[in-house]
Design a protein around this motif. Sequence first.
Motif, PDB file in Angstrom:
ATOM      1  N   ASN A 287      42.916 -15.617  12.069  1.00 35.23           N
ATOM      2  CA  ASN A 287      42.667 -14.327  11.416  1.00 35.23           C
ATOM      3  C   ASN A 287      42.477 -14.466   9.919  1.00 35.23           C
ATOM      4  O   ASN A 287      41.591 -13.833   9.341  1.00 35.23           O
ATOM      5  N   ALA A 290      39.097 -16.202   9.214  1.00 35.18           N
ATOM      6  CA  ALA A 290      37.926 -15.353   9.437  1.00 35.18           C
ATOM      7  C   ALA A 290      37.696 -14.402   8.272  1.00 35.18           C
ATOM      8  O   ALA A 290      36.567 -14.019   7.971  1.00 35.18           O
ATOM      9  N   LEU A 291      38.801 -14.063   7.611  1.00 32.71           N
ATOM     10  CA  LEU A 291      38.723 -13.040   6.566  1.00 32.71           C
ATOM     11  C   LEU A 291      37.793 -13.445   5.421  1.00 32.71           C
ATOM     12  O   LEU A 291      37.186 -12.599   4.775  1.00 32.71           O
ATOM     13  N   GLN A 293      35.103 -15.555   5.525  1.00 32.24           N
ATOM     14  CA  GLN A 293      33.788 -16.114   5.873  1.00 32.24           C
ATOM     15  C   GLN A 293      32.650 -15.222   5.400  1.00 32.24           C
ATOM     16  O   GLN A 293      32.773 -14.009   5.379  1.00 32.24           O
ATOM     17  N   LYS A 294      31.543 -15.870   5.057  1.00 29.23           N
ATOM     18  CA  LYS A 294      30.349 -15.113   4.674  1.00 29.23           C
ATOM     19  C   LYS A 294      29.359 -15.039   5.823  1.00 29.23           C
ATOM     20  O   LYS A 294      28.447 -14.234   5.811  1.00 29.23           O
ATOM     21  N   VAL A 296      28.551 -14.486   9.786  1.00 31.46           N
ATOM     22  CA  VAL A 296      29.161 -13.747  10.894  1.00 31.46           C
ATOM     23  C   VAL A 296      29.504 -14.683  12.050  1.00 31.46           C
ATOM     24  O   VAL A 296      30.544 -14.539  12.694  1.00 31.46           O
ATOM     25  N   MET A 299      32.558 -16.422  11.191  1.00 32.05           N
ATOM     26  CA  MET A 299      33.659 -15.465  11.282  1.00 32.05           C
ATOM     27  C   MET A 299      34.079 -15.294  12.748  1.00 32.05           C
ATOM     28  O   MET A 299      35.268 -15.310  13.065  1.00 32.05           O
ATOM     29  N   SER A 303      37.555 -15.956  14.611  1.00 28.35           N
ATOM     30  CA  SER A 303      38.139 -14.900  15.432  1.00 28.35           C
ATOM     31  C   SER A 303      38.440 -15.440  16.826  1.00 28.35           C
ATOM     32  O   SER A 303      39.445 -15.087  17.443  1.00 28.35           O
ATOM     33  N   PHE A 363      26.641 -11.831   6.546  1.00 30.86           N
ATOM     34  CA  PHE A 363      26.905 -10.396   6.420  1.00 30.86           C
ATOM     35  C   PHE A 363      25.769  -9.735   5.649  1.00 30.86           C
ATOM     36  O   PHE A 363      25.374  -8.616   5.934  1.00 30.86           O
ATOM     37  N   TYR A 428      38.209  -7.939   9.171  1.00 30.69           N
ATOM     38  CA  TYR A 428      36.880  -8.572   9.127  1.00 30.69           C
ATOM     39  C   TYR A 428      35.914  -8.005  10.160  1.00 30.69           C
ATOM     40  O   TYR A 428      34.718  -8.027   9.947  1.00 30.69           O
ATOM     41  N   TYR A 429      36.447  -7.482  11.252  1.00 32.07           N
ATOM     42  CA  TYR A 429      35.518  -6.813  12.171  1.00 32.07           C
ATOM     43  C   TYR A 429      34.914  -5.580  11.501  1.00 32.07           C
ATOM     44  O   TYR A 429      33.740  -5.270  11.698  1.00 32.07           O
ATOM     45  N   ARG A 431      34.239  -5.278   8.466  1.00 37.98           N
ATOM     46  CA  ARG A 431      33.215  -5.672   7.490  1.00 37.98           C
ATOM     47  C   ARG A 431      31.834  -5.717   8.123  1.00 37.98           C
ATOM     48  O   ARG A 431      30.835  -5.431   7.473  1.00 37.98           O
TER      49      ARG A 431
END
Lengths: 483, 519
Positions: A287, A290-291, A293-294, A296, A299, A303, A363, A428-429, A431
């Motif tokens: 978790n 993942a926070l 990461q640039k 997806v 990420m 996750s 993202f 992060y989800y 985001r």
Amino acid sequence: MNPQAQAISTLFDDNALRAMGPLFALTAGALLVLLAGIIPALRAARHLFVAATLIATLITQIGILRAPIGAVLENTYVADRTSALWGILFVAATLLAWLFSVHYYREDRPFQGEHDFLMLVTPLGMTLMAGAQDLMVFFIGLEVLSIPLYALAAFRRNNARSIEAGLKYFLLGAFAAAFFLYGAGLIYMATGSVTFADLSGTQSSSPVFVAGVALVMASVFFKVSVFPFHLWVPDVYEGSPTPVTALMATGTKAAAFAFLLNAAFLIPVSQAALIVAIAVITMAIGNLGALVQKDVKRMLAYSGIAHAGTILLVVAAYLRGALMREAAVDAALFYLGAYVFTAAGAFGLLAALERDGEDTTTFESLKGLASRRPLVAAAMSLFMLSLGGIPATGGFLGKWFVFSVSYRSGFVVATIIGALLSVVGMGYYLRVIVAMYMQPEGKATSSPHGQAPALPMAFATAICVAFVIAMGVLPNLFLDHLP
Amino acid sequence: MINLTWLTFLPLVGAAAVLMTPKAAVQAQRMIALAATLAVAVMGVMLYRDFNAAIVGAQQVISVPWFEIRNGQDPLAINYKLGVDGISLLMVALTSLLMPIVILSTWGHIEKRVKEFMVWMLVMETGMLGVFLSLDLVLFYFFWEISLVPLYFMVGIWGGERRIYATIKFFLYTLAGSLVMLVAVIAMLYQFNTSDIGALTEMAAFLSPKTQSWLFAGFAIAFAIKVPVIPFHTWLADAHTEAPTAGSVVLAGVLLKMGTYGLLRFCIAMFPAAAVQWAPLFMVLGAVGIVYGALISMAQNDLKRLVACSSVSHLGYVILGMFALTSAGLQGGVLQMVSHGMSTGMLFLLVGMIYERRHTRALDEFGGLAQSMPLFALFLVIAVLSSAALPGLNGFIGEYLILSGAFLANQWLAVVGVLGVIFGSIYLLMATRKVLFGPITKRANREIADLNLREVALLLPIVVFIFWIGISPTPFLAQSQPAIDSIVRRCDEARALKFASLAPEPSESSAPGDKSSNR
């Protein structure tokens, strides 16, 4: 009839043949698909063969679900309701990954035949893994799954990251396989058997046996990507072709957990606390990683680590006696069932966005997607909410079942930590949703994500959406079939 | 007879209908949303009319098996169970009446992506009604978390400058509380092997005070964040400031009430022994909230932020009253929940109306609006006086009951509460003076248009209720009286038990369903 033939025919009796039905269907289908790739006249029918193979496998598994067979082949392989449900899940994972892959590749289209063949071999390995009642059978399954995946990970031959992913996965996978074999050897040395039926009777605590179990578990932990064997995940997931990533994230993980639950009895009961600790650390690493990461895809890789940690709580609960076993298997099946459809959908949509556009899954590139492709954005949001465990999605009930099992096994603190870490996860989800809905289109992307997903991709997405919602709103449809 | 399933899910049907319309058909989308919410409002009024105040328990109950979880010999059956009692009735009525007003108010300020907005509004209404009507713990939790999502989108898409920060903060804050509650929910379910709220309420009272305290804490954190009770209040000001007007109205009017409702229905009614034990802390937090909210309101220059901060103060009264655990305090708390929904909702609507005209909410940008906008001035004065608890208006009844209830429990905290009333009048009247009176200093304020017919039409129903509750509160109090009496009785029993057990050596009592025996 000579005695050897007699022995073989008693070994492969009707029950054994029926139990192996899914394996036969997959083998025959995979070979047919490979053949279709070579013979020009059959090339057009290849897709039909893939679909037919998966449907035939599904039918045989449903047959086993309706009338479970039990242990066959001298207790080395089992075909019961649990293994049938896992098998159905593997078929679903493969089907989804394949549907997302049909229009994914550009430069490597000529090799699509080999690609489809390799993809169809993977559920064969997964099914063997889930039904294995013997360390050697499991090892064969593991290799049958892994070797095609090594090749698939590196399938985009002109892409350096894909090659890197394949190589990395292969090298670490080879290590894990070596660990496993060495561990199985030690177990054999200590007990004189590698079959679960024999092992479950022996309560050996000799150092050789314990070391063997530790090595076997390390190898499986590598496949399910829990701490400290998770480091390969982000690079491999990011570099692999996205549909292959979807398959790895869903099918491989489910198969390895299926085995882990079958083999959990090898772990000394006193080590439940250790497993819980590993689970908590894994959730934290996944978790928190993942926070930041640039990308997806990266990420989602982290996750995936977090989700593996969550399910590991169930494995720890499994050690807490017979009372929790049924609940543990139920929770793992439901959680992974929801995860297969959610993660496959999420990776699949990324694949749909990537194709023909730039190979970016950042993202940044998702910004403003809601106005360009409202349906894709809506489906993606649903998958994100399900991964985060918001109600009306399968992800919520899965999370709830897992936390219930963990709480009831007495891991109260771990449950609360897990619950709070899933708040971090939601961060992060969200985001992803922020980028798609709440931020205007970035300047960097010259709107590569303009095109609609191809028909197979749209179909696969629809399946995922339907299952994610159905599992969340009408869980009785699924709970009634649990073993 | 009103079918509660229809009442709850009609907005969702409306949302589906809105989704069917083409994107450009903005007017059609608005009309569908308005029609759906109006239909729900009519059903809400009928529900109120049909309600039989003489019955203590839930009415109009619908119960259908939903799913079963295997749990050894007896499976844990989760039901889809809806029903209404004296407390949820007021909340349902408030929600159903406020929603058409909110939809009508969006005509002015939601110009882009109208379709999505209406869909989220309607989904939100279903979520909120579901929370109030659920009689099954799992179903309640379902609706509780679902209702987070629409506001997340509303603030994030249609909000102001710092909308993304505000909306993520809002979501994660509330989710953190919810997940702690989830663990408490799990504990409850497997303790008693049922998810029926009525049955759980009966059985949970037999838990040992220690177990009750843990479960109480698990639930209370979630609800305290939602209300918000003082140390958890920071998300509220951001969310309110950035939210579009309609979002703010729903947030202040109904969503925050989910927190106070939860405290009442779960924390107090289910765990009376723990409530008695924790009540002093909550009363202090409530009193601190009253004063602190008032003080920070005084310091605000942004009119909307001022109203948002005043919410913290007003909800402090609700907490103070409820945790007095006296009949008057609880009655006042429940009524104040409704009153606050009306008066603060109306204040947000009015702030939105001048923001649409001037595109600023800074207090020093205004002045003398009473001359150019007499109608606006009239409504603002009514809303402010209602908020400041002028006798004859709705706010007074609630605050009076709360303070008299709190006085019975703790005189000093009641005195602090009274101080809050004074502070409240100060900041509200100061803000009103700055906006409405004095000379017109800005040219734009001279040319500003007064309220139009639509705006007057949507404010009028609220004004009616402000006066109605203020002048004749009995019909509103009578419905919740039996439910509140039963809660007070439970708390008194728990208190009596506590003192009885304090007299001799406190023994490790093991109630029938004690947690330790289940391990």
